[in-house]
Design an enzyme around this catalytic site. Sequence first.
Site, PDB file in Angstrom:
ATOM      1  N   CYS A   8     -71.973  93.257 110.751  1.00 44.28           N
ATOM      2  CA  CYS A   8     -71.671  91.822 110.750  1.00 44.28           C
ATOM      3  C   CYS A   8     -71.227  91.334 112.121  1.00 44.28           C
ATOM      4  O   CYS A   8     -71.536  90.209 112.529  1.00 44.28           O
ATOM      5  CB  CYS A   8     -70.601  91.525 109.709  1.00 44.28           C
ATOM      6  N   HIS A  47     -64.382  91.491 108.514  1.00 46.63           N
ATOM      7  CA  HIS A  47     -65.734  90.949 108.383  1.00 46.63           C
ATOM      8  C   HIS A  47     -65.907  89.795 109.363  1.00 46.63           C
ATOM      9  O   HIS A  47     -65.088  88.871 109.394  1.00 46.63           O
ATOM     10  CB  HIS A  47     -65.977  90.464 106.953  1.00 46.63           C
ATOM     11  N   GLN A  52     -77.816  91.637 107.024  1.00 49.63           N
ATOM     12  CA  GLN A  52     -77.418  92.875 107.686  1.00 49.63           C
ATOM     13  C   GLN A  52     -77.758  94.108 106.867  1.00 49.63           C
ATOM     14  O   GLN A  52     -77.704  95.235 107.378  1.00 49.63           O
ATOM     15  CB  GLN A  52     -75.920  92.857 107.974  1.00 49.63           C
TER      16      GLN A  52
END
Length: 443
Positions: free
Chosen positions: A229, A379, A223
């Site tokens: 993400c 995340h 990324q």
Amino acid sequence: MTDKRDLTDLEKAATPPETDSSQVYSKGLPSKTPSEYTDAETNADEGVVQKPRGPVKEKNRVCCTPIRRYSRLFFGLAALVFLIVVLVAVGVNLKARSDSEASIDKAFAEHMKKHGKTYKGEERDRRRAAFGTNFNKAMKHNVAANSKHTLSTGGPFADLTQEEFLNKHVPKRKKDDSTYSTNYHPKHKLNDEARVNDLFAKKMIPDEVDRRTQGCVAPVKNQGDCGSCWTFATADALYSFHCRNQGQDNAVLLSTQQLVDCASGDGCMGGLPGNAFDYVSKSGLCSNADYPYTSGQSDEAGSCRSSECLPVVLPSSEAGYYAVPPNSEKALQVAVYYHQTVAVSMDAENLQDLHLYSGGVYDGFVKGSGGTCGSERDHAVLVVGYGVEEKSGTPYWLIKNSWGTHWGEDGYFKLLRGKNEHTLNDCDVLARPLYPSKTEHDD
């Protein structure tokens, strides 16, 4: 009347006669002065003979002078030896420190070469300092006996401080309190708790699953500096679903950039897999070849260009999604076994060494190990399997990340599984797992 002569005679008679000392001391004894004999030696009548006393020593003479002299010499030598030991220890310490710094310099040079980085001036000094801190941290961690994972400075983030890493790759977001959309299908038969328990009771769920062995897991991507993400977890879950239904030969990599630019979220500042699934259900998703990823370098979202490409994942028919019953380890195992891969969100901000992870079962959030992983989901990653570490017998989730193949175990990591399935645990990956569905009644 006594005359003067008579008085003189009387005085002489009263005075004892003079004695020759040589005669007194000649009775079988050596000739000595009186002070050189004991009382017994001077008593000849008793016949006792003892050793002479020896010469009388002067009162002001110091009898211990040799002992003091040797004491001073001893303490002087001891001080000299101590000084030598200190100097040797300092020298060894300086050499060890010099060797350590040389090792760090060498490793830092290899790090820059491996990851194509170039620094100059003050920036190089800052990166070298951060790398040195991480290098020492990894060395100290790896010699500890209470951890199940290892750390390394071989990854791409070794020259970043913890704060720098979090700012770039784990953007701060509010807790995921969003509601599920109309495209969420909560009544999948395999999500029923009784059904899940029945599958385990009948031993229909294997102890280990690795979806990579079946070929329908997309390659690991990076990324970059963008906090995207959430788009990678969504696109890769859809890839696995598309591959399973259309066949591996027809599977294509899907556009994460389209999700960054077009889906409801904050682009490079983060987003939610649920929002990405909602977008795909309405608009579809193009291939990565037609809508390539660029935000990894620009660190910003672009304008939406979905009209310039044809979707390979069509709206509605393939874009609904299921949510795994929350906080259930068994339910997530069933989902992974029956439905390929599952997108999850986890708390990564409080894991102080995840960016240095290099292998093993990550347990940095266990009490006493330095982490405080909890319920701040920040995340998104993809669960592709689960199992038990052979050597340690430690259960884990097999997770695909989006930090490139140079991080972790070729881009993957193992997260400790089964801490407590009745609470928000396992770094909160059990809180809201999602996977694609074809229709509401898809098996």
